[in-house]
Design a protein around this motif. Structure first.
Motif, PDB file in Angstrom:
ATOM      1  N   ALA A   2      42.549  46.973  45.031  1.00  0.00           N
ATOM      2  CA  ALA A   2      42.321  45.821  45.633  1.00  0.00           C
ATOM      3  C   ALA A   2      43.481  44.918  46.020  1.00  0.00           C
ATOM      4  N   SER A   3      43.254  43.949  47.151  1.00  0.00           N
ATOM      5  CA  SER A   3      44.712  43.268  47.734  1.00  0.00           C
ATOM      6  C   SER A   3      44.696  42.044  46.581  1.00  0.00           C
ATOM      7  N   LEU A   4      45.787  41.398  46.918  1.00  0.00           N
ATOM      8  CA  LEU A   4      46.059  40.152  46.113  1.00  0.00           C
ATOM      9  C   LEU A   4      44.766  38.945  46.308  1.00  0.00           C
ATOM     10  N   GLN A   5      44.305  39.290  47.668  1.00  0.00           N
ATOM     11  CA  GLN A   5      43.197  38.257  48.000  1.00  0.00           C
ATOM     12  C   GLN A   5      42.122  38.388  47.242  1.00  0.00           C
ATOM     13  N   ASP A   6      41.795  39.779  47.042  1.00  0.00           N
ATOM     14  CA  ASP A   6      40.447  39.978  46.258  1.00  0.00           C
ATOM     15  C   ASP A   6      40.541  39.637  44.853  1.00  0.00           C
ATOM     16  N   ILE A   7      41.821  39.530  44.313  1.00  0.00           N
ATOM     17  CA  ILE A   7      42.262  39.460  42.842  1.00  0.00           C
ATOM     18  C   ILE A   7      42.142  38.085  42.637  1.00  0.00           C
ATOM     19  N   GLY A   8      42.732  37.323  43.738  1.00  0.00           N
ATOM     20  CA  GLY A   8      42.906  35.715  43.695  1.00  0.00           C
ATOM     21  C   GLY A   8      41.223  35.563  43.700  1.00  0.00           C
ATOM     22  N   PHE A   9      40.627  35.790  44.373  1.00  0.00           N
ATOM     23  CA  PHE A   9      38.991  35.484  44.651  1.00  0.00           C
ATOM     24  C   PHE A   9      38.388  35.550  43.326  1.00  0.00           C
ATOM     25  N   SER A  10      38.533  36.592  42.712  1.00  0.00           N
ATOM     26  CA  SER A  10      37.887  37.045  41.607  1.00  0.00           C
ATOM     27  C   SER A  10      38.555  36.094  40.410  1.00  0.00           C
ATOM     28  N   ALA A  11      39.889  35.652  40.387  1.00  0.00           N
ATOM     29  CA  ALA A  11      40.458  34.768  39.451  1.00  0.00           C
ATOM     30  C   ALA A  11      39.964  33.369  39.724  1.00  0.00           C
ATOM     31  N   ALA A  12      39.783  33.030  40.959  1.00  0.00           N
ATOM     32  CA  ALA A  12      39.105  31.775  41.124  1.00  0.00           C
ATOM     33  C   ALA A  12      37.741  31.598  40.649  1.00  0.00           C
ATOM     34  N   ASN A  14      36.208  33.194  38.170  1.00  0.00           N
ATOM     35  CA  ASN A  14      36.316  33.312  36.569  1.00  0.00           C
ATOM     36  C   ASN A  14      36.790  32.049  36.000  1.00  0.00           C
ATOM     37  N   LEU A  15      38.062  31.693  36.750  1.00  0.00           N
ATOM     38  CA  LEU A  15      38.630  30.503  36.147  1.00  0.00           C
ATOM     39  C   LEU A  15      37.581  29.186  36.205  1.00  0.00           C
ATOM     40  N   MET A  16      36.817  28.864  37.432  1.00  0.00           N
ATOM     41  CA  MET A  16      36.193  28.008  37.581  1.00  0.00           C
ATOM     42  C   MET A  16      34.878  28.170  36.686  1.00  0.00           C
ATOM     43  N   SER A  17      34.512  29.368  36.339  1.00  0.00           N
ATOM     44  CA  SER A  17      33.351  29.482  35.415  1.00  0.00           C
ATOM     45  C   SER A  17      33.544  29.362  34.066  1.00  0.00           C
ATOM     46  N   ALA A  18      34.880  29.683  33.677  1.00  0.00           N
ATOM     47  CA  ALA A  18      35.461  29.377  32.247  1.00  0.00           C
ATOM     48  C   ALA A  18      35.762  27.736  32.238  1.00  0.00           C
ATOM     49  N   PHE A  19      36.113  27.042  33.188  1.00  0.00           N
ATOM     50  CA  PHE A  19      36.558  25.800  33.237  1.00  0.00           C
ATOM     51  C   PHE A  19      35.028  24.979  32.963  1.00  0.00           C
TER      52      PHE A  19
END
Length: 769
Positions: A2-12, A14-19
């Motif tokens: 996947a692209s950096l955009q896909d990883i960034g979207f997933s990170a966003a 999960n980070l929002m969920s974790a927060f």
């Protein structure tokens, strides 16, 4: 990938969920009404008092002190502040060593990440192989992996050398941690206060005797073979049916309490229920009378079953808990063979009383090997059949596959946001959902195998879960095709080809594991600390069942560290880190965040929440070390397979010493430290015995051990107890009820006291057994 955009979207996401989970936890833990949910361990220890007392109506439920909300993240430094010796005293050695596993991950992967990004990332980024391939779609993430290095390039010398560096560093960290944990365990055993399991062994497969009951036979055997140290014993009853009745009666008592509370709140009308299952259908009746009558019926059945067990000799199984006068005598018995026939009179260290899994003590010993064989076969089919849903999950990450099966979704899939969700988030969360029910199934299989302690059940379940994760989550996520196609492919290929097949597929799956780490290791850990289910259950019990302070105390659910599932999950992250360190280093920062975050979260949990069901003294650590070594060997073999596909067959030979040296390293560590986890040194036992006699000369050990290993359903009840040989008894002859005066092969094997002088009950004179 996947692209950096896909990883960034997933990170966003999960980070929002974790927060969100962390913020909800930070707010909820400050409310007085939730205090018992987030600090149950302090209540169980009697250290913390209820903050809802002596307050106004509003202050009992809501924290109105705004200053506490400003410091809502102060639980993190507070969790790290407690020194390790205090943590061991407060939560036990098992919990402290468990937390050290996360710390071990940081010790191992922070230096590896620095080396990987300093050496391998520049080598991979400047390879420019992907850009020279026509009609190939790739992203910047792909350029960070080994896939961007051209076949036969001398750049692979960097990967080869770093593989040795990573392996040596991993072995060094594992050795130091093994040594530390072994020292901690020996220190813990030396400083531990007296416990029943220190003076007790579990004896299984007691042979039948035509003249003596199991009770008498056990007493006779140990009086003869351990005359100076045997103290007493408790035979094991098959009380499984009685235990079920007791559990049913307690559940029925809860319903009676519930409807009595309901009637107290509204005395104008008596509560009603239906006689059908769960109260959903059937005739409408008075609820209190209905459940009270069922409770009385269960109480009568329980009384009948209890009397049946106590009066039926067949209810006694060929096993017993045998206690000794000293730790020295216990260690000798637990760690030696008792009979020339190695299949009878089997002794082992008794689990601590709360660690005993009573249901399995009644299983005949001969049946155990059959059960374990069938369970192994069932586990094999479970692992490979489970690859079918795993393969389906992996298809979700393949946009071309979705478009081929469901062509009408093509316009929707081509949208950037939907594409990012499919590739960056959906596979990880889907796989996590498929694995939810797995731990319960594996624990059931371990129980069927017949192990007699909760700690050993956890260790066996962890072993199964570990191999399941490797085969399904790791290999199953890397290799495409159905389960049995993969199995057929592996069987048809020579063993040397398997690492090649897997090695080629590894770089292409780096982004999938990145999304899996973020879902399971970031959002999943944050959800763990929120304790949403115990929170809801506590308030439901508080609303309907709680009448007194004692009821409120019993309504708490402190939970416990689930070693059976958490250990293999941690080791899976070790596997990912070791495999991808030299293949796609971009994965390593995500793993480091997981270890760091988990270290803080679980330190908080064991300090404030988790109350362990047992304390094994970190006896599980050799299993952890073995599985981590297996992860290291797997990473080495896969690296060999990967490099062999890059036109470097001759260079790959230089990697052959790695797994050989790693196996030697494991055997060295096992020989050096493992005995500390399975044996108790006689020297240490003698020291503790001497100190105890000096400090407590009047200690009555027989009374101390009297009820330690009585089945929980008999606690407080009178049982037929064996005669105890007193210390001052000078007669070395042991009475027996045997009528035979001749030595037979049967009696010899049954008692293992051939030619031992015993007092014949008829003549009163010694005679050979």
């Amino acid at each position: 990938m996947a692209s950096l955009q896909d990883i960034g979207f997933s990170a966003a996401i999960n980070l929002m969920s974790a927060f969100a989970f962390l913020f909800a936890f930070a707010m909820l833990r400050l409310q007085p009404v939730n205090d018992r949910v987030y600090f149950p361990k302090w209540y169980l220890k009697g250290i913390r008092g209820s903050p809802t007392r002596s307050r106004g109506v509003m202050n009992r439920f809501v924290n109105l002190d705004w200053t506490t909300y400003v410091k809502f993240l102060n639980w993190m430094p507070a969790a790290l502040r407690m020194p390790e010796p205090e943590l061991i005293e407060h939560a036990g050695l098992d919990s402290a060593v468990y937390i050290r596993i996360y710390l071990l991950g940081l010790k191992m992967f922070v230096p590896i990440t620095i080396f990987a990004f300093g050496v391998l990332v520049p080598v991979n980024w400047t390879g420019e192989t992907l850009a020279k391939i026509d009609d190939l779609t790739f992203s910047n993430v792909d350029k960070l992996s080994i896939s961007n290095v051209p076949p036969g390039s001398p750049r692979f010398w960097a990967h080869l050398s770093m593989t040795y560096v990573f392996s040596m560093w991993a072995c060094y960290v594992l050795y130091m941690e093994y040594r530390t944990v072994a020292t901690m365990r020996l220190r813990h055993l030396a400083s531990e206060t007296r416990r029943p399991d220190q003076l007790t062994v579990l004896v299984r497969n007691v042979p039948p005797d035509p003249d003596e009951s199991v009770n008498e036979h056990v007493e006779h055997f140990f009086c003869v073979n351990h005359p100076d140290h045997y103290l007493c014993h408790q035979v094991v009853y098959n009380a499984n049916d009685l235990a079920k009745l007791v559990a049913q009666r307690k559940a029925m008592q809860n319903w009676v309490t519930y409807y009595e509370n309901k009637f107290e709140r509204k005395p104008s009308s008596r509560p009603t229920t239906k006689t059908g299952y769960g109260g959903f259908w059937g005739t409408t009746v008075d609820a209190i009378d209905f459940y009270t009558s069922k409770l009385q019926s269960l109480a009568e059945k329980e009384t009948i079953e209890r009397e049946k067990i106590m009066n039926d000799p067949m209810a006694i199984v060929p096993a017993a808990f045998v206690s000794f006068r000293s730790r020295w005598g216990t260690a000798v018995c637990a760690q030696t063979q008792q009979c020339h026939n190695p299949t009878i009179w089997l002794t082992e260290w008794a689990p601590e009383p709360r660690d005993v899994f009573w249901d399995n003590l009644a299983i005949p010993y001969v049946e155990l090997s059959i059960r374990r064989l069938l369970t192994t076969i069932a586990l094999f089919f479970l692992i490979f059949c489970f690859m079918i849903p795993i393969a389906f999950v992996q298809s979700l990450a393949n946009l071309e596959g979705i478009q081929k099966v469901l062509p009408f979704l093509k316009p929707l899939i081509e949208m950037k946001t939907v594409k990012s969700v499919i590739q960056g988030f959906l596979p990880g969360i889907a796989l996590k959902i498929f694995l939810i029910l797995l731990p319960t199934l594996l624990m059931t299989m371990s129980q069927i195998e017949g192990y007699t302690s909760l700690s050993y059940l956890d260790r066996r379940s962890a072993e199964k879960y570990f191999w399941f994760i490797i085969v399904n989550v790791f290999l199953g996520s890397i290799i495409t095709g159905t389960a049995f196609q993969q199995l057929k492919s592996f069987l048809e290929k020579p063993p040397t080809e398997i690492p090649k097949t897997v090695g080629v597929s590894i770089p292409m799956k780096a982004t999938f594991f990145i999304t899996y780490i973020m879902v399971d290791g970031w959002a999943g850990i944050a959800a763990e600390i929120l304790r949403l289910v115990p929170l809801v259950v506590f308030h439901l019990k508080n609303a309907f069942l709680v009448k007194t302070e004692q009821d409120r105390q019993q309504a708490m659910d402190p939970g416990h560290l689930d070693f059976a599932t958490s250990e293999p999950r941690i080791q899976f992250y070790f596997l990912l880190g070791l495999v991808y360190a030299a293949v796609a280093p971009i994965l390593l920062p995500f793993i480091i965040v997981f270890f760091a975050f988990s270290y803080v979260v679980f330190r908080h949990q064991v300090i404030n929440v988790y109350d362990q069901k047992y304390e094994s003294g970190a006896r599980y650590w050799p299993d952890v070390h073995r599985r981590l070594t297996i992860c290291l060997i797997i990473s080495q073999l896969l690296m060999m397979g990967l490099l062999s596909t890059k036109k470097l067959a001759k260079v790959t030979v230089l990697l052959l010493p790695q797994p050989i040296l790693t196996i030697w390293f494991y055997r060295y560590c096992a020989g050096r430290f493992e005995s500390a986890f399975s044996r108790f040194p006689l020297q240490e036992a003698m020291v503790k015995d001497t100190l105890e006699k000096a400090t407590e000369p009047n200690l009555n050990l027989k009374e101390y051990l009297r009820d330690a290993y009585v089945h929980p359903v008999f606690r407080g009840k009178d049982l037929d107890r064996p005669r105890v040989v007193d210390e001052e008894e000078s007669n070395p002859l042991v009475p027996t009820r045997r009528t035979s005066q001749t030595t037979s092969r049967y009696n010899s094997e049954a008692s293992s006291t051939t030619n031992t002088p015993v007092a014949n009950k008829h003549s009163g004179s010694p005679g050979p057994m």
